[in-house]
Design an enzyme around this catalytic site. Sequence first.
Site, PDB file in Angstrom:
ATOM      1  N   SER A   1       0.808  -1.228   0.000  1.00  0.00           N
ATOM      2  CA  SER A   1       0.000   0.000   0.000  1.00  0.00           C
ATOM      3  C   SER A   1       0.841   1.278   0.000  1.00  0.00           C
ATOM      4  O   SER A   1       0.284   2.372  -0.097  1.00  0.00           O
ATOM      5  CB  SER A   1      -0.937   0.009   1.212  1.00  0.00           C
ATOM      6  OG  SER A   1      -0.203   0.002   2.411  1.00  0.00           O
TER       7      SER A   1
ATOM      8  N   LYS B   1      -5.776   3.595   9.057  1.00  0.00           N
ATOM      9  CA  LYS B   1      -4.933   4.588   8.385  1.00  0.00           C
ATOM     10  C   LYS B   1      -5.517   5.995   8.518  1.00  0.00           C
ATOM     11  O   LYS B   1      -4.783   6.968   8.738  1.00  0.00           O
ATOM     12  CB  LYS B   1      -4.764   4.212   6.919  1.00  0.00           C
ATOM     13  CG  LYS B   1      -3.945   2.928   6.730  1.00  0.00           C
ATOM     14  CD  LYS B   1      -3.848   2.522   5.274  1.00  0.00           C
ATOM     15  CE  LYS B   1      -3.013   1.246   5.129  1.00  0.00           C
ATOM     16  NZ  LYS B   1      -2.905   0.804   3.727  1.00  0.00           N
TER      17      LYS B   1
END
Length: 799
Positions: free
Chosen positions: A686, A729
């Site tokens: 990611s 996140k």
Amino acid sequence: MKFVHNSETINVKSSLPAIPLRDVVVFPHMIYPLLVGRKFTVLALQEAMIRDKQVFLVAQRSANTDNPKADDLYASGVVARVLQVMKLPNGTLKVLVEGLFRAQASHFSWSDGYLNARVKVFAPDKSDPDRELEALSRSAQEQFAEYVRMNRRVPDEVLVSISSIDQYHQIADTIAAHLLHKIDVKQSILEAIDVKDQFRLLGEILKEELEILKIEMKIEGSVRESMSRSQREVYLQQQLKAIKDELGQGEEPGAEVDDLWAKLEEGSFPDKVRAKAEEEIRKLSKMHPYSAEAGVVRTYVEWILALPWTAVTQERTDFEMVKSILDGDHYGLEKAKKRILEHLAVIRLAGKVRGPILCLVGPPGVGKTSVGRSIAHALGREFVRMSLGGIHDEAEIRGHRRTYIGAMPGRIIQSLKKAETSNPLFLLDEIDKLGRDFRGDPASALLEVLDPEQNNTFADNYLELEFDLSNILFITTANSTSTIPEPLRDRMEIIRLPGYLTFEKLSIARDYLLPKLKKEIGLGSVRIDFPDDAINEISRYYTHEAGVRELERQLGSVLRKIALSVAEGKQIRRQRITPKKINTLIGPRKYVETGLKTTPTVGYAIGLAWTESGGEALPVEAVPMHGKGNLTLTGSLGDVLRESGSTALSYVRKHAIKLGLQPNFYEKLDLHVHMPEGAVPKDGPSAGITLLTAVVSALTEIPTRTDIAMTGEITLTGDVLAIGGLAEKLLAAKRNGITEVVIPDRNRKDLVELRPELLEGINLHFVKNVRDVLKLALTEMPRPLTRAQTGSPAAIGRA
């Protein structure tokens, strides 16, 4: 002739009285007791006492010779000194002698009724020691130590005395003197003048002796084992019976069997279980009550009768009461609470339902383990917890077969026995930390336990009966699903518990943690005012976590300081905690700065990562330098993350002209990409768009915005793929004060599952490709090169 013995100078004559010895070889430096009875040996001893108490001791070749001649004696012997003479009642003399030096007789003669010998004395070998001599000495001592350990006839004190000797020749003589061996073998050692030869002989003899001793021990063990086990058991059982009768503790052998029959009649058991128990009890009644097999059968029957085959706990179905208990124990965790209420709804409508398999996944400290206890309390079920962290043995789940000594059921069945009900709430803690080795794979054994289609017939290896686990409400916990095997993960309903926001931590601290801590520390009589700004001070500047575990520790530290003052005798009835007082009580702030840059920077980008501890803001730095086209990635990066870096550079090389770079820009420079906090392992795909943004910024020298963070996987064609851990996140971005976040467009569907409070104050940007990312992240877009700037029309066409 003068010789030195133990720092003593001794004058040895060349002609000495000789005493033949029947069955002993005397060595220098050793003291021996001897029995002297033959007439000629008594006369030789008397002559020695008249002279200087020195005598030549020599072994006979045959102990059966009463009047030996010169040919019946060995030539080599020992010059000895007579220390003590004592006359025994039978006329025999008991003599204590000390061996002095090796000597060799050149001639034997008879004089005045005793044997006289002309001898040549050999001084001890005191040549300078070398490595070979040291090695031979160490080897002989190690072998002799093993010899003493295995031979019970040699006292252990000999090893102590040898360790205190520093002369090699004396060590060799001491070892030789204590060997239990034939006369001719010991005589060969005595005849060796060189100390190295003595050690070599000792090594060979000791090696042979050790082999013989090992064989003797093996034979002795075999003989001991050949003794009939049944005879020993009968003997011991009779002794045990006699002891119990003497103490008045004897009981009829059939009493235990009758007790088992009574338990079977009183209890409620399935037909197969009852039939198996009856079979085993009948078998037990025919066995000797003290036999080993009877103990195995008795334990097995007791386990069968102790298990809750049909016992159930009535479940609480009042929605409002269950909801109020869950809310009273835990703040938030709405998904888990909602799923439990759904379970109650199905029970109310269907009457009976198989227990669901829930898996609570989240960072440490968010309350995964404690929420299981809370759910059990809310439903009125018994609570059972089993930690799976570090378990490597499949038998921990399935149990051992009865053929093994000390066999027991697995921990699933053991826990049900303790719970005394067949429908408890069973918490399998840390399921992501299961191990596996040669003893089996516990994760595979859990497949049957956690499969609603199979666990109604769970077979424990010990029970050999099927137990219905379908009524159990299984809850598992994990920090990450990545390490859970796919077949096992497929059997569980995943409920993710993201970290807490600041306002949530405030509520948890005020309504749950502080009341609990005050009670534990004993400050119930002291009124403590803990305003919100003081709690936020600790939460923001003294902790850096997704959960509240460290927050609880810091709050406890503050309260313990107050408890210390009370214990010291200070009168405190009310205490108000302010942000300034926090600094005084637990020290200065630990987390003052985020460590992130605040102004646009070249070769710098902020990514968002998800770890087992929650979300993190992850800066990426890229620096180009003169070189040969090498890419260096540092910061304790995993293989997947390194591949993302290579993918980003390949994309930049393919689209160099569109990014304002020469097609061959990479040939004369190296690129170094680094992720700070190099000691912390990092991995995952990611960070792809973050790596690419930092690389493009470094190569084009266009600054990157530092008020924006990003996450997303890239492909070689420039597409941005979906990522996981979005809630964690976004929470990390919020914690670090970042309000602009770039996420893949394919994650748009995940927003419906996020809490509105998490999205509040964050501006999300959805991107489909790399170009969308660069437009948002760079302060300006790179300008493509023209044909004239590249100098190669073909290059533009390829671009």
